[in-house]
Design an enzyme around this catalytic site. Sequence first.
Site, PDB file in Angstrom:
ATOM      1  N   GLU A   1       0.864  -1.196   0.000  1.00 17.21           N
ATOM      2  CA  GLU A   1       0.000   0.000   0.000  1.00 17.21           C
ATOM      3  C   GLU A   1       0.898   1.243   0.000  1.00 17.21           C
ATOM      4  O   GLU A   1       0.929   2.036   0.955  1.00 17.21           O
ATOM      5  CB  GLU A   1      -0.948  -0.050   1.198  1.00 17.21           C
ATOM      6  CG  GLU A   1      -1.874  -1.254   1.127  1.00 17.21           C
ATOM      7  CD  GLU A   1      -2.573  -1.605   2.428  1.00 17.21           C
ATOM      8  OE1 GLU A   1      -3.168  -2.684   2.524  1.00 17.21           O
ATOM      9  OE2 GLU A   1      -2.521  -0.799   3.377  1.00 17.21           O
TER      10      GLU A   1
ATOM     11  N   HIS B   1      -3.304   3.530   5.120  1.00 14.57           N
ATOM     12  CA  HIS B   1      -3.379   2.283   4.352  1.00 14.57           C
ATOM     13  C   HIS B   1      -3.912   2.553   2.942  1.00 14.57           C
ATOM     14  O   HIS B   1      -4.264   3.674   2.603  1.00 14.57           O
ATOM     15  CB  HIS B   1      -4.337   1.305   5.035  1.00 14.57           C
ATOM     16  CG  HIS B   1      -3.797   0.679   6.272  1.00 14.57           C
ATOM     17  ND1 HIS B   1      -3.323  -0.604   6.326  1.00 14.57           N
ATOM     18  CD2 HIS B   1      -3.648   1.172   7.531  1.00 14.57           C
ATOM     19  CE1 HIS B   1      -2.922  -0.885   7.552  1.00 14.57           C
ATOM     20  NE2 HIS B   1      -3.104   0.182   8.303  1.00 14.57           N
TER      21      HIS B   1
ATOM     22  N   GLU C   1      -7.960   5.011   4.611  1.00  8.93           N
ATOM     23  CA  GLU C   1      -7.914   4.151   3.425  1.00  8.93           C
ATOM     24  C   GLU C   1      -7.931   4.999   2.158  1.00  8.93           C
ATOM     25  O   GLU C   1      -8.821   5.834   1.980  1.00  8.93           O
ATOM     26  CB  GLU C   1      -9.125   3.207   3.404  1.00  8.93           C
ATOM     27  CG  GLU C   1      -9.194   2.234   4.578  1.00  8.93           C
ATOM     28  CD  GLU C   1      -8.190   1.098   4.439  1.00  8.93           C
ATOM     29  OE1 GLU C   1      -8.057   0.316   5.393  1.00  8.93           O
ATOM     30  OE2 GLU C   1      -7.518   0.999   3.386  1.00  8.93           O
TER      31      GLU C   1
HETATM   32  C1  GEM Z   1      -7.434  -2.981   7.273  1.00  4.64           C
HETATM   33  S1  GEM Z   1      -8.167  -2.446   8.737  1.00  4.64           S
HETATM   34  C2  GEM Z   1      -9.440  -3.576   8.867  1.00  4.64           C
HETATM   35  C3  GEM Z   1     -10.702  -2.884   9.085  1.00  4.64           C
HETATM   36  N1  GEM Z   1     -11.758  -3.680   8.576  1.00  4.64           N
HETATM   37  C4  GEM Z   1     -13.015  -3.432   8.878  1.00  4.64           C
HETATM   38  N2  GEM Z   1     -13.935  -4.039   8.143  1.00  4.64           N
HETATM   39  N3  GEM Z   1     -13.296  -2.601   9.873  1.00  4.64           N
HETATM   40  C5  GEM Z   1      -6.716  -4.302   7.539  1.00  4.64           C
HETATM   41  O1  GEM Z   1      -5.684  -4.291   8.191  1.00  4.64           O
HETATM   42  O2  GEM Z   1      -7.240  -5.325   7.066  1.00  4.64           O
HETATM   43  C6  GEM Z   1      -6.507  -1.931   6.849  1.00  4.64           C
HETATM   44  C7  GEM Z   1      -5.993  -2.190   5.480  1.00  4.64           C
HETATM   45  O3  GEM Z   1      -5.274  -3.178   5.266  1.00  4.64           O
HETATM   46  O4  GEM Z   1      -6.332  -1.417   4.608  1.00  4.64           O
HETATM   47 ZN    ZN Z   2      -3.467  -2.016   4.846  1.00  5.90          ZN
END
Ligand code: GEM
Ligand code: ZN
Length: 385
Positions: free
Chosen positions: A174, A264, A340
Amino acid sequence: MHISSSFDSGAIDVVDATVPGDIQLRIRSDNAAEFAQWFHFRLQDAKDLGVCLRFLNAGACAYPKGWENYRVVASYDRKNWFRIETTYDGAVMAAQMTPEAQSVYFAYFEPYSYERHLDLIGTAAKCEHVAIVCLGQTVEARDMNLLRITNAGSKTPEGQKKKIWLIARQHPGESMAEWFAEGFLERLIDQDDSVSRTLLEECIFYVVPNMNPDGAVRGNLRTNAAGVNLNREWQSPTVEKSPEVFLVRTAMLQTGVDMFLDAHGDEGLPYNFVVGSEGTASYSPRRAGLEDRFKSAWVASCPDFQTRHGYDKSRPSTGNLSLATNWVAQQFDCLAFTIEMPFKDNADLPNPLTGWSAERSKRLGASVRIPLLTVIDELRQVSQA
Ligand code: GEM
Ligand code: ZN
């Protein structure tokens, strides 16, 4: 023709590269884990030929929906990246172009090299308000650097300053996360920026621009060199398997945290959004209100950010505390977000040439200082004053 990937974050497996119109490739898994999605490679001696890159195992990758409406990024000079025509039939992803030069690079997203990472640390440290802290080393002995940033001459005593932590790129593929951190840092140390100057008066910033340098250099999508997903290590990191988390978490416990951001990228959703800590037991109307005010200020000041699309909310007290955002929020009862960004584009404001890009990630990183300024006076509970 020749395909190579023996360079920083290079990753591809070549099945057959003899026919320009049918170059057969397989996306490689992480070095010690089954996650596969990141690719980065160079094609030479295909100038003016009709090239079709066929990623034969796209449908078996970690996030197959990530290929729907996705377009491969390409570059001749490794500085200017653009999107190329890409199709996905549920199994094979195919990208087509006619190279205008002898050499062309392809990647899942605009790469961020370890050399650029070291340059970022060095450039930031030239600012009088920035101190480099070496927390220790990664699995493969790369330095874990933290940048501590504040105006030491501020009228606000250090003990009363808010502690704001930003970490980025726990998941090495990422790469937009480190571009975000670069944009955040560049604007934060801009002495002509009144918002940044005010933040440095009132806060101490702790920034880790790359949580996973080993995985980044190896061209991993999601894990460190030991095959560990760092964003599942925050409850019980180990020096042997997840020193990157162990070192940063230890530093946080020493400094305390009043606000936390974890940058991320998301493979599927074509939007910028945040994930809060509503699933933690300590979540409260105070934190819910802080989250809302932060998000509203970011939406109002940056149209590339939105709150209409994102992950489903976690039910109360069901949050996985091995994730950074949940562990930090629970441990410090503070405002905490996972940020994100899209591998594809921002569907609200698409850019046909670049899609979502490094430059747009940098701009988004710079923009977060506005919602930060909006909430800094509310960040600490009265009892913590
Ligand atoms: C995500 S953070 C996970 C959050 N998922 C939900 N549905 N709340 C991970 O680590 O999987 C961060 C990412 O990788 O983008
Ligand atoms: Zn991530």
